[in-house]
Design an enzyme around this catalytic site. Structure first.
Site, PDB file in Angstrom:
ATOM      1  N   TYR A   8     118.354-113.077  -5.111  1.00 48.97           N
ATOM      2  CA  TYR A   8     119.240-112.195  -5.875  1.00 48.97           C
ATOM      3  C   TYR A   8     119.170-110.760  -5.362  1.00 48.97           C
ATOM      4  O   TYR A   8     118.197-110.337  -4.742  1.00 48.97           O
ATOM      5  CB  TYR A   8     118.915-112.216  -7.374  1.00 48.97           C
ATOM      6  CG  TYR A   8     117.573-111.613  -7.746  1.00 48.97           C
ATOM      7  CD1 TYR A   8     117.464-110.258  -8.058  1.00 48.97           C
ATOM      8  CD2 TYR A   8     116.426-112.404  -7.804  1.00 48.97           C
ATOM      9  CE1 TYR A   8     116.238-109.707  -8.415  1.00 48.97           C
ATOM     10  CE2 TYR A   8     115.205-111.856  -8.155  1.00 48.97           C
ATOM     11  CZ  TYR A   8     115.119-110.511  -8.467  1.00 48.97           C
ATOM     12  OH  TYR A   8     113.901-109.963  -8.816  1.00 48.97           O
ATOM     13  N   CYS A   9     120.250-110.013  -5.652  1.00 44.00           N
ATOM     14  CA  CYS A   9     120.260-108.555  -5.513  1.00 44.00           C
ATOM     15  C   CYS A   9     120.630-108.006  -6.894  1.00 44.00           C
ATOM     16  O   CYS A   9     120.390-108.681  -7.895  1.00 44.00           O
ATOM     17  CB  CYS A   9     121.215-108.092  -4.413  1.00 44.00           C
ATOM     18  SG  CYS A   9     122.952-108.514  -4.674  1.00 44.00           S
ATOM     19  N   PHE A  10     121.211-106.813  -6.968  1.00 41.46           N
ATOM     20  CA  PHE A  10     121.425-106.240  -8.299  1.00 41.46           C
ATOM     21  C   PHE A  10     122.508-106.976  -9.093  1.00 41.46           C
ATOM     22  O   PHE A  10     122.289-107.382 -10.227  1.00 41.46           O
ATOM     23  CB  PHE A  10     121.773-104.753  -8.210  1.00 41.46           C
ATOM     24  CG  PHE A  10     121.901-104.108  -9.563  1.00 41.46           C
ATOM     25  CD1 PHE A  10     120.804-103.984 -10.392  1.00 41.46           C
ATOM     26  CD2 PHE A  10     123.133-103.651 -10.021  1.00 41.46           C
ATOM     27  CE1 PHE A  10     120.918-103.415 -11.649  1.00 41.46           C
ATOM     28  CE2 PHE A  10     123.262-103.082 -11.277  1.00 41.46           C
ATOM     29  CZ  PHE A  10     122.149-102.961 -12.086  1.00 41.46           C
ATOM     30  N   SER A  22     122.870-109.885  -1.568  1.00 40.04           N
ATOM     31  CA  SER A  22     122.319-111.244  -1.625  1.00 40.04           C
ATOM     32  C   SER A  22     123.237-112.241  -0.931  1.00 40.04           C
ATOM     33  O   SER A  22     122.770-113.230  -0.347  1.00 40.04           O
ATOM     34  CB  SER A  22     122.071-111.668  -3.079  1.00 40.04           C
ATOM     35  OG  SER A  22     123.256-111.592  -3.834  1.00 40.04           O
ATOM     36  N   TYR A  43     120.380-109.676 -10.545  1.00 41.48           N
ATOM     37  CA  TYR A  43     119.370-109.118 -11.451  1.00 41.48           C
ATOM     38  C   TYR A  43     119.977-108.745 -12.804  1.00 41.48           C
ATOM     39  O   TYR A  43     119.397-109.021 -13.858  1.00 41.48           O
ATOM     40  CB  TYR A  43     118.739-107.875 -10.807  1.00 41.48           C
ATOM     41  CG  TYR A  43     117.852-107.099 -11.749  1.00 41.48           C
ATOM     42  CD1 TYR A  43     116.497-107.404 -11.882  1.00 41.48           C
ATOM     43  CD2 TYR A  43     118.361-106.060 -12.525  1.00 41.48           C
ATOM     44  CE1 TYR A  43     115.690-106.703 -12.755  1.00 41.48           C
ATOM     45  CE2 TYR A  43     117.563-105.356 -13.409  1.00 41.48           C
ATOM     46  CZ  TYR A  43     116.224-105.678 -13.517  1.00 41.48           C
ATOM     47  OH  TYR A  43     115.429-104.984 -14.399  1.00 41.48           O
TER      48      TYR A  43
END
Length: 366
Positions: free
Chosen positions: A95-97, A103, A124
């Site tokens: 994952y990223c934000f 991602s 996230y």
């Protein structure tokens, strides 16, 4: 290219699934999840530059800048680090934000290296929102037994003997008093909330009738229980642990002197005793106004005497004398007042064994 996405956040919590976080370190340090490892696709400075470019020139220009910053060597290095992590954690999720470009690019690069990984839908932010929502919903419907008792009663010791308990002080990494800090830092507020959510969700999916919590204030050190959740927890029933004063003084001595000093000596070596004493004196100073000058002076004198003897030999008896006075004259009156003012109904009180027996009778769902 269609690559796997998932928003099965519940499964991640229940299985404590490993997570690969490709956000920048500054984002990770502000808030993270249990079992998450940060191997960023952009470092803090690269992220700042790309973010500035996005605001000034739009998405396409930002992507172009990111690619130029990473270049081929940077890409290979990042993929190699991800591969190394995924060899040890093949079930990890990515994952990223917001679950978008960072991602997505990471997932594509791993696919090029013949590694399949599932990306969290919404990243996230979506997972964090899930945890917040679940915490509020579960706390609203979960009956609680609130374990109370004066300082040093052994409440945390008792909690750790129960399967249907959550140790809030353990999650906060703080003993919950003016002298309660550990040598290692407390989690960030976001980490505390995320970790509490994990514990609460995991409890909710076990076969227990009531959740047992220690009778805490809203704040535990510098972290705090979110107000809606705290209010839900305090809707329960109060069970009071009764422990003789001399036993409480010994429990407090073991925790705040023996164990705490061991931490300081591990961190500071020969300077550990001095650093620990400075921390205790700072704790006394923080509550000086509430103690009053006379009691503050008396406690400071007792502690200084115990510390001086400790530098030469054993000082257990003097430390216990100091602790006993602190319990009798400061903590006990404060706790008695809190109990008198508490709206939470007291349903049982007794020694450790009788409290354990009472709680265990109500432990399992019928």
């Amino acid at each position: 290219m269609h690559l796997p996405l998932s928003d099965d956040f519940l499964s991640i919590v229940l299985n404590e699934t490993p997570l690969l976080d490709v956000r920048a370190p500054i984002e990770f340090n502000k808030g993270k999840f249990i079992n998450a490892v940060n191997i960023p696709i952009l470092d803090d400075e690269e992220r700042r530059l790309v973010g500035t470019k996005y605001k000034e020139a739009g998405n396409a220009a930002a992507i172009e800048l990111a690619e130029s910053l990473i270049k081929n060597e940077g890409k290979e290095k990042r993929v190699a680090l991800w591969q190394e992590y995924l060899k040890e954690n093949p079930d990890a999720k990515l994952y990223c934000f917001r679950g978008g470009q960072r991602s997505g690019i990471s997932q594509e690069w791993l696919k090029e290296a013949n590694i399949d990984i599932t990306r969290l839908k919404g990243g996230y932010k979506a997972f964090r929102n899930f945890l917040i929502q679940q915490t509020e919903e579960i706390s609203a419907v979960t009956p609680t037994l609130i374990l109370g008792g004066p300082t040093g009663s052994g409440k945390t010791i008792l909690l750790n003997k129960l399967q249907n308990a959550i140790d809030l002080e353990g999650i906060a990494n703080h003993r919950g008093s003016s002298f309660g800090s550990f040598t290692n830092a407390q989690p960030s507020q976001i980490d505390f909330e995320n970790n509490l959510a994990y514990k609460l969700i995991q409890f909710h999916h076990k076969d227990f009738n009531k959740l047992v919590l220690e009778h805490e204030s809203h704040n535990i050190g510098r972290t705090f229980i979110p107000k809606p959740v705290y209010d839900n927890f305090m809707q329960g029933e109060l069970v009071l642990l009764q422990t003789p004063l001399d036993v409480r003084a010994r429990i407090t001595y073991e925790e705040y002197v023996v164990s705490a000093l061991r931490e300081y000596e591990m961190l500071y070596n020969d300077a550990g005793l001095q650093k620990w004493a400075e921390n205790v004196k700072a704790g006394l100073k923080r509550i000086q106004k509430r103690l009053g000058n006379q009691l503050y002076t008396q406690l400071t004198y007792l502690f200084d005497e115990a510390y001086f003897i400790h530098t030469q030999s054993e000082a257990k008896a003097l430390y216990i004398e100091w602790i006993t006075l602190l319990l009798e004259r400061y903590y006990d009156p404060m706790y008695d007042y809190q109990i008198q003012k508490s709206p939470i109904p007291i349903v049982f009180q007794g020694d450790e064994q009788s409290v354990l027996d009472f709680i265990k009778k109500q432990e399992t769902k019928i």
